[in-house]
Design a protein around this motif. Structure first.
Motif, PDB file in Angstrom:
ATOM      1  N   SER A 181      15.641  -6.478  -3.406  1.00  0.00           N
ATOM      2  CA  SER A 181      16.045  -5.123  -3.807  1.00  0.00           C
ATOM      3  C   SER A 181      16.482  -4.309  -2.600  1.00  0.00           C
ATOM      4  N   ILE A 182      15.840  -4.540  -1.441  1.00  0.00           N
ATOM      5  CA  ILE A 182      16.231  -3.768  -0.256  1.00  0.00           C
ATOM      6  C   ILE A 182      16.567  -4.667   0.940  1.00  0.00           C
ATOM      7  N   GLY A 183      16.129  -5.926   0.892  1.00  0.00           N
ATOM      8  CA  GLY A 183      16.412  -6.858   1.995  1.00  0.00           C
ATOM      9  C   GLY A 183      17.892  -7.226   2.029  1.00  0.00           C
ATOM     10  N   PHE A 212      13.735  -5.428   5.270  1.00  0.00           N
ATOM     11  CA  PHE A 212      14.537  -4.227   5.504  1.00  0.00           C
ATOM     12  C   PHE A 212      13.788  -3.337   6.483  1.00  0.00           C
ATOM     13  N   ALA A 213      14.388  -3.048   7.627  1.00  0.00           N
ATOM     14  CA  ALA A 213      13.684  -2.309   8.679  1.00  0.00           C
ATOM     15  C   ALA A 213      14.365  -0.978   8.948  1.00  0.00           C
ATOM     16  N   LEU A 214      13.761   0.079   8.410  1.00  0.00           N
ATOM     17  CA  LEU A 214      14.279   1.432   8.615  1.00  0.00           C
ATOM     18  C   LEU A 214      13.237   2.300   9.321  1.00  0.00           C
ATOM     19  N   THR A 215      11.985   2.206   8.854  1.00  0.00           N
ATOM     20  CA  THR A 215      10.943   3.137   9.297  1.00  0.00           C
ATOM     21  C   THR A 215      10.532   2.916  10.756  1.00  0.00           C
ATOM     22  N   GLU A 216      10.270   4.046  11.435  1.00  0.00           N
ATOM     23  CA  GLU A 216       9.714   4.012  12.797  1.00  0.00           C
ATOM     24  C   GLU A 216       8.562   5.014  12.856  1.00  0.00           C
ATOM     25  N   ALA A 219      10.093   8.327  12.338  1.00  0.00           N
ATOM     26  CA  ALA A 219      11.139   8.356  11.315  1.00  0.00           C
ATOM     27  C   ALA A 219      10.624   7.667  10.056  1.00  0.00           C
ATOM     28  N   GLY A 220       9.979   8.458   9.202  1.00  0.00           N
ATOM     29  CA  GLY A 220       9.513   7.936   7.915  1.00  0.00           C
ATOM     30  C   GLY A 220      10.444   8.441   6.837  1.00  0.00           C
ATOM     31  N   SER A 221      10.132   9.640   6.332  1.00  0.00           N
ATOM     32  CA  SER A 221      11.030  10.256   5.341  1.00  0.00           C
ATOM     33  C   SER A 221      12.266  10.833   6.017  1.00  0.00           C
ATOM     34  N   ASP A 222      12.283  10.847   7.321  1.00  0.00           N
ATOM     35  CA  ASP A 222      13.343  11.540   8.057  1.00  0.00           C
ATOM     36  C   ASP A 222      14.071  10.576   8.999  1.00  0.00           C
ATOM     37  N   LEU A 246       8.529   0.009  12.318  1.00  0.00           N
ATOM     38  CA  LEU A 246       7.160  -0.005  11.785  1.00  0.00           C
ATOM     39  C   LEU A 246       7.174  -0.389  10.303  1.00  0.00           C
ATOM     40  N   TRP A 247       6.099  -1.028   9.852  1.00  0.00           N
ATOM     41  CA  TRP A 247       5.849  -1.258   8.413  1.00  0.00           C
ATOM     42  C   TRP A 247       6.961  -2.030   7.718  1.00  0.00           C
ATOM     43  N   CYS A 248       7.478  -3.026   8.361  1.00  0.00           N
ATOM     44  CA  CYS A 248       8.572  -3.786   7.755  1.00  0.00           C
ATOM     45  C   CYS A 248       7.980  -4.863   6.838  1.00  0.00           C
ATOM     46  N   THR A 249       8.143  -4.655   5.527  1.00  0.00           N
ATOM     47  CA  THR A 249       7.587  -5.592   4.535  1.00  0.00           C
ATOM     48  C   THR A 249       8.332  -6.927   4.598  1.00  0.00           C
ATOM     49  N   ASN A 250       7.587  -8.006   4.525  1.00  0.00           N
ATOM     50  CA  ASN A 250       8.099  -9.390   4.563  1.00  0.00           C
ATOM     51  C   ASN A 250       8.358  -9.895   5.980  1.00  0.00           C
ATOM     52  N   ALA A 301      -1.966  -9.047   0.748  1.00  0.00           N
ATOM     53  CA  ALA A 301      -1.191 -10.193   1.250  1.00  0.00           C
ATOM     54  C   ALA A 301       0.248  -9.799   1.564  1.00  0.00           C
ATOM     55  N   LEU A 302       0.442  -8.511   1.833  1.00  0.00           N
ATOM     56  CA  LEU A 302       1.788  -8.078   2.203  1.00  0.00           C
ATOM     57  C   LEU A 302       2.089  -8.583   3.616  1.00  0.00           C
ATOM     58  N   TYR A 303       3.233  -9.205   3.784  1.00  0.00           N
ATOM     59  CA  TYR A 303       3.585  -9.717   5.118  1.00  0.00           C
ATOM     60  C   TYR A 303       4.349  -8.627   5.879  1.00  0.00           C
ATOM     61  N   ASN A 304       3.631  -7.572   6.180  1.00  0.00           N
ATOM     62  CA  ASN A 304       4.234  -6.360   6.712  1.00  0.00           C
ATOM     63  C   ASN A 304       3.869  -6.210   8.188  1.00  0.00           C
ATOM     64  N   GLY A 305       4.805  -5.774   9.009  1.00  0.00           N
ATOM     65  CA  GLY A 305       4.461  -5.675  10.420  1.00  0.00           C
ATOM     66  C   GLY A 305       5.395  -4.823  11.243  1.00  0.00           C
ATOM     67  N   ARG A 463      -1.034   2.064  -5.673  1.00  0.00           N
ATOM     68  CA  ARG A 463      -0.967   3.397  -5.060  1.00  0.00           C
ATOM     69  C   ARG A 463       0.253   3.553  -4.142  1.00  0.00           C
ATOM     70  N   ILE A 464       0.604   2.490  -3.458  1.00  0.00           N
ATOM     71  CA  ILE A 464       1.695   2.572  -2.482  1.00  0.00           C
ATOM     72  C   ILE A 464       3.057   2.860  -3.130  1.00  0.00           C
ATOM     73  N   ASN A 465       3.156   2.540  -4.428  1.00  0.00           N
ATOM     74  CA  ASN A 465       4.463   2.708  -5.091  1.00  0.00           C
ATOM     75  C   ASN A 465       4.979   4.142  -5.042  1.00  0.00           C
ATOM     76  N   ILE A 467       4.735   5.973  -2.461  1.00  0.00           N
ATOM     77  CA  ILE A 467       5.042   6.295  -1.057  1.00  0.00           C
ATOM     78  C   ILE A 467       6.300   5.579  -0.572  1.00  0.00           C
ATOM     79  N   PHE A 468       6.386   4.270  -0.842  1.00  0.00           N
ATOM     80  CA  PHE A 468       7.573   3.590  -0.268  1.00  0.00           C
ATOM     81  C   PHE A 468       8.779   3.594  -1.211  1.00  0.00           C
ATOM     82  N   GLU A 469       9.900   3.169  -0.664  1.00  0.00           N
ATOM     83  CA  GLU A 469      11.208   3.218  -1.355  1.00  0.00           C
ATOM     84  C   GLU A 469      11.528   4.637  -1.834  1.00  0.00           C
ATOM     85  N   GLY A 470      11.160   5.627  -1.026  1.00  0.00           N
ATOM     86  CA  GLY A 470      11.383   7.036  -1.373  1.00  0.00           C
ATOM     87  C   GLY A 470      10.123   7.602  -1.995  1.00  0.00           C
TER      88      GLY A 470
HETATM   89  C1  LIG Z   1       2.845  -0.865   2.572  1.00  0.00           C
HETATM   90  C2  LIG Z   1       4.093  -0.273   3.122  1.00  0.00           C
HETATM   91  C3  LIG Z   1       5.283  -0.985   3.058  1.00  0.00           C
HETATM   92  C4  LIG Z   1       6.454  -0.449   3.591  1.00  0.00           C
HETATM   93  N1  LIG Z   1       7.602  -1.203   3.630  1.00  0.00           N
HETATM   94  C5  LIG Z   1       8.675  -0.740   4.316  1.00  0.00           C
HETATM   95  C6  LIG Z   1       9.816  -1.569   4.546  1.00  0.00           C
HETATM   96  O1  LIG Z   1       9.896  -2.704   4.097  1.00  0.00           O
HETATM   97  N2  LIG Z   1      10.832  -1.065   5.297  1.00  0.00           N
HETATM   98  C7  LIG Z   1      10.803   0.187   5.809  1.00  0.00           C
HETATM   99  O2  LIG Z   1      11.761   0.583   6.465  1.00  0.00           O
HETATM  100  N3  LIG Z   1       9.756   1.008   5.581  1.00  0.00           N
HETATM  101  C8  LIG Z   1       8.693   0.572   4.873  1.00  0.00           C
HETATM  102  N4  LIG Z   1       7.602   1.373   4.681  1.00  0.00           N
HETATM  103  C9  LIG Z   1       7.654   2.755   5.106  1.00  0.00           C
HETATM  104  C10 LIG Z   1       7.735   3.721   3.949  1.00  0.00           C
HETATM  105  O3  LIG Z   1       8.997   3.666   3.361  1.00  0.00           O
HETATM  106  C11 LIG Z   1       7.335   5.094   4.480  1.00  0.00           C
HETATM  107  O4  LIG Z   1       5.927   5.081   4.554  1.00  0.00           O
HETATM  108  C12 LIG Z   1       7.837   6.223   3.666  1.00  0.00           C
HETATM  109  O5  LIG Z   1       9.210   6.336   3.816  1.00  0.00           O
HETATM  110  C13 LIG Z   1       7.197   7.551   4.049  1.00  0.00           C
HETATM  111  O6  LIG Z   1       7.249   7.742   5.433  1.00  0.00           O
HETATM  112  P1  LIG Z   1       5.924   8.106   6.238  1.00  0.00           P
HETATM  113  O7  LIG Z   1       4.840   7.227   5.783  1.00  0.00           O
HETATM  114  O8  LIG Z   1       6.242   8.144   7.667  1.00  0.00           O
HETATM  115  O9  LIG Z   1       5.548   9.548   5.714  1.00  0.00           O
HETATM  116  P2  LIG Z   1       6.119  10.919   6.259  1.00  0.00           P
HETATM  117  O10 LIG Z   1       7.591  10.912   6.239  1.00  0.00           O
HETATM  118  O11 LIG Z   1       5.421  11.264   7.513  1.00  0.00           O
HETATM  119  O12 LIG Z   1       5.620  11.900   5.099  1.00  0.00           O
HETATM  120  C14 LIG Z   1       4.254  12.259   4.919  1.00  0.00           C
HETATM  121  C15 LIG Z   1       4.177  13.054   3.629  1.00  0.00           C
HETATM  122  O13 LIG Z   1       5.042  14.196   3.706  1.00  0.00           O
HETATM  123  C16 LIG Z   1       5.986  14.168   2.650  1.00  0.00           C
HETATM  124  N5  LIG Z   1       7.257  14.694   3.143  1.00  0.00           N
HETATM  125  C17 LIG Z   1       7.983  14.247   4.197  1.00  0.00           C
HETATM  126  N6  LIG Z   1       9.100  14.979   4.333  1.00  0.00           N
HETATM  127  C18 LIG Z   1       9.075  15.895   3.342  1.00  0.00           C
HETATM  128  C19 LIG Z   1       9.955  16.949   2.947  1.00  0.00           C
HETATM  129  N7  LIG Z   1      11.103  17.181   3.580  1.00  0.00           N
HETATM  130  N8  LIG Z   1       9.617  17.692   1.885  1.00  0.00           N
HETATM  131  C20 LIG Z   1       8.467  17.458   1.207  1.00  0.00           C
HETATM  132  N9  LIG Z   1       7.611  16.492   1.536  1.00  0.00           N
HETATM  133  C21 LIG Z   1       7.909  15.719   2.593  1.00  0.00           C
HETATM  134  C22 LIG Z   1       6.084  12.715   2.231  1.00  0.00           C
HETATM  135  O14 LIG Z   1       6.506  12.559   0.914  1.00  0.00           O
HETATM  136  C23 LIG Z   1       4.645  12.248   2.428  1.00  0.00           C
HETATM  137  O15 LIG Z   1       3.903  12.608   1.305  1.00  0.00           O
HETATM  138  C24 LIG Z   1       6.431   0.857   4.146  1.00  0.00           C
HETATM  139  C25 LIG Z   1       5.242   1.571   4.174  1.00  0.00           C
HETATM  140  C26 LIG Z   1       4.084   1.021   3.700  1.00  0.00           C
HETATM  141  C27 LIG Z   1       2.809   1.809   3.820  1.00  0.00           C
END
Ligand SMILES: Cc1cc2nc3c(=O)[nH]c(=O)nc-3n(C[C@H](O)[C@H](O)[C@H](O)COP(=O)(O)OP(=O)(O)OC[C@H]3O[C@@H](n4cnc5c(N)ncnc54)[C@H](O)[C@@H]3O)c2cc1C
Length: 657
Positions: A181-183, A212-216, A219-222, A246-250, A301-305, A463-465, A467-470
């Protein structure tokens, strides 16, 4: 004035994927940078903090404009309710169902007989044999066309596979889903060159896991905060990557990654515009190190790293789309990729409902089965209604994707947000229905001779659903942005201090003229018009949805008039509007689906009772959202938290360890 608020219902059948890919190629022909007005004409970013402005401008630059005719769900925000776009329910064609039948039957059998989900949870490892068998079955290449070694199945069939997986094992679901879906498969199918497809798709369809490696760290939601760099080599043949993800699944099992990196910035309108570019990177590239495996509350058993890049050379031919289009690649990939989670959630929710149905019937307390106590019956009724609606929404949207029925980013975001949140509530309530047994692990239950029902694992895993993929919050922002788009196009310029006064004055005139026609129409409380072949119970709900869509449009307009350009800061208010529209979409999908089931000969009384229950319950939630738009404690809450952040209210953390 021609406005998206009143665009005619024409020009059907441009698919989400097709639309995006075409837009990308339009961008290509204009030399990489799309020829569209800079975002400042729609949203005034001049008073924003630097970080917020950069995040918003990057997101706006990556955003494809919505088609003027909108989609069923986007039109809910402007009072344009068109049930004919989702009724009759777009069902899976017989040939398509047949095409997926054999694979789905073998996947179901295999999961039941050969995948020990509790053992996987306990050990934190998916046996290699399971992975090999799933590859052999085609489970890692469900949507990859046959010419590239995949099964070439539809989105609906992929969703049905995700539903099976989700009902059984979240770890295997994540492995299979993050891969396709994202790889590598999805972005390559959307944006890849023929050479890239020929080189990588057969590998990822048959034997190589992708990620799929986006998060650092920062740089999570941003993603604008991304710091992993890709610098072009002097001869222009490659990029050199340095940084960490960070947190790159698979990752731990992957052979190939999609990596988002910052390439050199461009100057747009005299300001630096950060560029994010997507690359395919082989895991065995020199300088690439997997430095850490992460562990979580669930998905044990998520192969995340974590993956570190030190002078990793990536040839230019491994760039996906053009330089600077990485975020667009990611967002477009997720527009459909996001449907996997709701499909998996539907599977899990069905499983949890089944567990509760059984337990509520057999567990006797206070002289009767606990399902006879209204408090427990109420929980299970909610579950049943929600399961029905979740399936209706998810597979409606999946079928529309297969039919290339327009831009569905709002529908997919609504499905993701609603299904993941609802499934979490269902899992939580299922734990309550199971009482102490819900909290006990399956292994412990088995150890003392009881049936190992893994509700606590399901709760941890799902629970994670949200948080990730938006994350849910980001989904609400994303939907709200699209909801406001037609209004921003008509009237956004009025408030935009970055524009010359003459242009703003012109906008006042034209938008005033426009709203003088549009606004009174939002008070006409007509229903959905003539709808053929709809049971009267369902018709009542559809008419309610049509009327409420106009009420929603008025509410949004009033909010715009009240807050002007500051409306985007009213996240809680906007989230209520998003909540209303999402429930309206759920009601509409439910009614269409219910009618179709009745037409298929399913017992009408059963179908109607669950659909009617859901719609009534959703209407109560809508009432609650509307009430909150006029009476709330948002401002006080916000001020309270700013004080908390500033160190006041010390007594709130007194007396703890
Ligand atoms: C198990 C797991 C698997 C993952 N797999 C992948 C992967 O395969 N590839 C990858 O790239 N990433 C992956 N991620 C990262 C995941 O996509 C991020 O955790 C997610 O995007 C949120 O980023 P963050 O955790 O840094 O939270 P932050 O961005 O720090 O946000 C913290 C909280 O603030 C909220 N928030 C942030 N900005 C705003 C805003 N502007 N307005 C309102 N609320 C806001 C968020 O919704 C959240 O509730 C994974 C994470 C986990 C835990």
């Amino acid at each position: 004035m021609k406005s998206p608020l009143e665009a005619p219902e024409k020009s059907r059948s441009r698919g989400t994927e097709e639309t995006s890919a075409k837009s990308a190629s339009r961008a290509d022909s204009s030399g990489g940078e799309r020829q569209r007005p800079p975002p400042a004409t729609v949203i005034d970013t001049s008073k924003m903090a630097k970080g917020q402005r950069e995040a918003l401008e990057l997101a706006e630059a990556a955003r494809d404009p919505l088609e003027d005719r909108g989609s069923f769900a986007s039109n809910l925000f402007i009072g344009r309710y068109d049930f004919s776009r989702i009724h009759p329910y777009p069902t899976q064609p017989v040939e398509d169902r047949a095409a997926g039948g054999e694979f789905l039957a073998s996947l179901q059998k295999y999961l039941r007989e050969s995948v020990d989900a509790d053992e996987i949870d306990r050990t934190g490892e998916i046996p290699q044999k399971n992975i090999d068998d799933l590859f052999a079955m085609g489970a890692f290449g469900v949507k990859i066309p046959k010419q590239y070694g995949g099964l070439g199945l539809s989105q609906v069939n992929y969703g049905r596979a995700a539903m099976l997986l989700g009902s059984w094992d979240a770890n295997v679901t994540a492995l299979v889903s993050a891969h396709q879906s994202i790889g590598v498969p999805q972005p390559l199918l959307l944006f890849g060159t023929e050479e890239q497809k020929k080189k990588y798709l057969p590998r990822v369809a048959r034997h190589e896991i992708s990620a799929f490696a986006l998060t650092e760290w920062n740089a999570g939601s941003d993603p604008a905060n991304m710091s992993l760099r890709a610098e072009p080599t002097e001869d222009g043949s490659a990029f050199i990557l340095n940084g960490e993800k960070l947190w790159c699944t698979n990752l731990i099992k992957a052979g190939v990654l999609v990596v988002m990196a910052r390439t050199p910035s461009k100057m747009v309108g005299g300001r630096e515009r950060k560029q994010i570019t997507a690359f395919i990177v082989d895991v065995d590239s020199p300088g690439l190190d997997i430095t850490y495996r992460c562990h979580f509350m669930g998905l044990r058993a998520l192969y995340n790293g974590i993956v570190k890049f030190t002078n990793v050379r990536v040839p230019c031919e491994n760039m996906i789309a053009k330089e600077g289009q990485g975020l667009k690649v990611a967002l477009t990939t997720l527009n459909t990729g996001r449907l996997t989670l709701p499909a998996a959630c539907t599977g899990l929710s069905k499983r949890l409902l089944e567990i509760c149905r059984k337990w509520a019937g057999e567990r006797i307390q206070w002289g009767v089965p606990i399902g006879k106590h209204a408090a427990i019956a109420g929980k299970i009724a909610e579950m049943a209604g929600n399961v029905f609606a979740m399936e209706a929404m998810t597979f409606l949207t999946s079928a529309l994707v297969d039919r290339k029925a327009g831009d569905l980013r709002i529908e997919t975001a609504m499905c993701k947000m609603w299904a993941t949140e609802t499934t979490w509530r269902i899992a939580d309530e299922a734990m309550q229905v199971r009482g102490g047994r819900g909290y006990e692990t399956a292994q412990s239950l088995a150890g003392r001779g009881e049936e190992p029902v893994p509700v606590e694992r399901f709760l941890r895993d799902c629970r994670i659903n949200m948080i990730f993929e938006g994350s849910s919050e980001i989904m609400r922002l994303f939907i709200a942005r699209e909801a406001l788009d037609p209004h921003l196009k008509v009237g956004g310029a009025i408030f935009n201090t970055q524009l010359p006064m003459s242009e703003r004055a012109k906008a006042v005139l034209s938008s005033g003229k426009f709203y003088a026609g549009w606004y009174p129409r939002q008070w006409l409380l007509n229903g959905a018009g003539k709808i053929d072949n709809l049971h009267e119970t369902l018709r009542g709900h559809v008419n309610y949805a049509a009327r409420t869509s106009k009420r929603l449009a008025r509410g949004l307009f009033h909010a715009m008039a009240r807050f002007g350009p500051k409306l985007d800061r009213e996240q809680l208010l906007l989230s209520r509007f998003v909540g209303i529209a999402t429930e309206l979409f759920a009601i509409s999908a439910t009614c269409s689906y219910a009618q179709w089931l009745i037409g298929q000969g399913k017992p009408a009384d059963e179908v109607l009772s669950v659909a009617d229950y859901f719609c009534r319950s959703a209407r109560m939630r809508i009432d609650h959202h509307f009430a909150g738009t006029t009476r709330n404690v948002d401002k006080r809450g916000y001020a309270l938290v700013q004080d908390l952040l500033a160190g006041k209210h010390a007594l709130l953390h007194d007396g703890i360890v």
